[in-house]
Design an enzyme around this catalytic site. Structure first.
Site, PDB file in Angstrom:
ATOM      1  CE  LYS A  98     -46.437  11.288   0.869  1.00  0.00           C
ATOM      2  NZ  LYS A  98     -46.149  11.372   2.317  1.00  0.00           N
ATOM      3  CG  ASP A 132     -42.037  11.481   3.113  1.00  0.00           C
ATOM      4  OD1 ASP A 132     -41.074  11.112   3.805  1.00  0.00           O
ATOM      5  OD2 ASP A 132     -43.115  11.878   3.597  1.00  0.00           O
ATOM      6  CG  MET A 133     -39.396   7.311  -3.368  1.00  0.00           C
ATOM      7  SD  MET A 133     -38.668   8.561  -4.458  1.00  0.00           S
ATOM      8  CE  MET A 133     -36.995   8.659  -3.806  1.00  0.00           C
ATOM      9  CD  GLN A 161     -40.872   4.123  -2.716  1.00  0.00           C
ATOM     10  OE1 GLN A 161     -40.566   4.198  -3.910  1.00  0.00           O
ATOM     11  NE2 GLN A 161     -42.029   4.545  -2.259  1.00  0.00           N
ATOM     12  NE  ARG A 182     -38.367   8.306   6.802  1.00  0.00           N
ATOM     13  CZ  ARG A 182     -39.106   9.361   6.492  1.00  0.00           C
ATOM     14  NH1 ARG A 182     -39.948   9.320   5.478  1.00  0.00           N
ATOM     15  NH2 ARG A 182     -38.992  10.478   7.175  1.00  0.00           N
ATOM     16  CE  LYS A 185     -40.819  -5.135   5.131  1.00  0.00           C
ATOM     17  NZ  LYS A 185     -41.683  -6.160   5.778  1.00  0.00           N
ATOM     18  CG  HIS A 225     -44.503  -0.729  11.972  1.00  0.00           C
ATOM     19  ND1 HIS A 225     -45.213  -0.194  10.917  1.00  0.00           N
ATOM     20  CD2 HIS A 225     -44.243   0.305  12.803  1.00  0.00           C
ATOM     21  CE1 HIS A 225     -45.385   1.101  11.110  1.00  0.00           C
ATOM     22  NE2 HIS A 225     -44.799   1.436  12.236  1.00  0.00           N
ATOM     23  NE  ARG A 286     -49.506   6.416   0.364  1.00  0.00           N
ATOM     24  CZ  ARG A 286     -50.074   7.585   0.124  1.00  0.00           C
ATOM     25  NH1 ARG A 286     -51.046   7.674  -0.762  1.00  0.00           N
ATOM     26  NH2 ARG A 286     -49.698   8.667   0.773  1.00  0.00           N
ATOM     27  NE  ARG A 287     -48.375   3.840   6.010  1.00  0.00           N
ATOM     28  CZ  ARG A 287     -48.144   4.694   5.025  1.00  0.00           C
ATOM     29  NH1 ARG A 287     -48.561   5.928   5.105  1.00  0.00           N
ATOM     30  NH2 ARG A 287     -47.489   4.308   3.953  1.00  0.00           N
TER      31      ARG A 287
END
Length: 305
Positions: A98, A132-133, A161, A182, A185, A225, A286-287
């Site tokens: 990040k 990473d965004m 995203q 990558r 969502k 997923h 966040r997950r």
């Protein structure tokens, strides 16, 4: 109800007091089930085990929103050491990072110098680095840095995203850079003037950018997923004669483990996102926000002996 649950966990992800407590009591709250270890050295045996199962990896030293130049430089050197370990131990792994952990919110020249140091080591060790965004306020800066790096290095990718309105235009703007993307969502709380708020809109836009990037001929990582999204990608690739070496599926460590192995058996490339470090709290929340069903998974970690 799902929207309330998502907002709740996103709110918790920014709670500094809980973050401090999480670092102290992390293993009790399921962290060990989603994090590879507190150091990269601790994660090496796990990476080797996953590699032996046919899984590819990308590792991420957890931590973001750094506001100290000294800490940003420490994070950059940590990333360089991780790249060296990957090369030394011949691990099948990329590196994710990040930009806020490397000084994005401090000074442009600081984050740029840190990224150049990392990319030079990655080039020497033949390791791919994915940026990473983060939240939408940092999207433009992140993509500007990615484009500049892509002019110098082939082994760098970034994240797009699907919940952002700007995403379709970003795919078009990146087309000339032969990007490694990558596609996700999105996992941050965003205002309705910059992001879709309804899940069907986010899903449809993800399908749209998957199709667009694949048809543009660029290597694409589908990070989801969602069985429906995985099946959609398989069918679209088959109908458009897109070879399996042009895309891969990416999933988080500790989630959908059997699905990951089943996809490998079917002949698809699967990459597992494996974070490490003690700064795991925001990532974990966040997950849970992305998929509230993960709450049961977290509680299982609390009471597991």
């Amino acid at each position: 109800m799902q929207a309330l649950s998502k907002n709740f966990f996103l709110y918790l992800s920014n709670n500094k007091t809980l973050d401090r407590l999480a670092k102290r009591w992390g293993p009790k709250f399921g962290a060990s089930q989603i994090v590879g270890g507190e150091t990269f050295e601790e994660a090496i045996p796990l990476i080797k085990q996953l590699n032996e199962q046919g899984l590819h990896l990308t590792v991420d030293h957890l931590g973001e929103f750094v506001n100290s130049e000294e800490v940003a430089k420490e994070r950059a050197h940590e990333c360089v050491e991780t790249i060296r370990h990957i090369h030394q131990h011949q691990l099948n792994s990329e590196v994710s990072l990040k930009l806020t952990s490397l000084g994005l919110d401090i000074r442009h020249d600081l984050v740029w110098d840190n990224m150049i140091m990392i990319m030079e080591e990655a080039k020497k060790c033949n390791v791919v680095v994915t940026i990473d965004m983060e939240d939408s306020t940092r999207t433009e800066k992140t993509l500007d840095i990615y484009k500049s790096l892509k002019e110098k290095y082939d082994n760098v990718g970034t994240v797009i995203q699907s919940y952002l309105y700007r995403t379709d235009q970003d795919i078009d703007d990146l087309n000339t850079y032969n990007p490694y993307l990558r596609l996700v969502k999105g996992a941050y709380k965003e205002p309705s003037d910059v992001a879709f708020t309804d899940k069907p809109d986010v899903d449809n836009n993800l399908k749209h950018i998957i199709k667009k990037n694949l048809l543009n001929g660029h290597y694409t990582a589908i990070a989801s997923h969602d069985d429906a999204m995985i099946d959609f990608t398989k069918q679209f690739a088959k109908e458009n004669n897109i070879q399996t070496d042009q895309f891969e599926f990416q999933m988080l460590y500790g989630m959908r483990n059997q699905t990951q192995l089943d996809l490998v058996k079917e002949g698809y490339k699967v990459r597992v996102y494996l974070p490490y470090g003690d700064d795991w709290y925001g990532y974990f929340m966040r997950r849970l926000a992305e998929r509230p069903a993960n709450v049961a998974f977290a509680l299982k970690g609390v009471f597991k002996k």
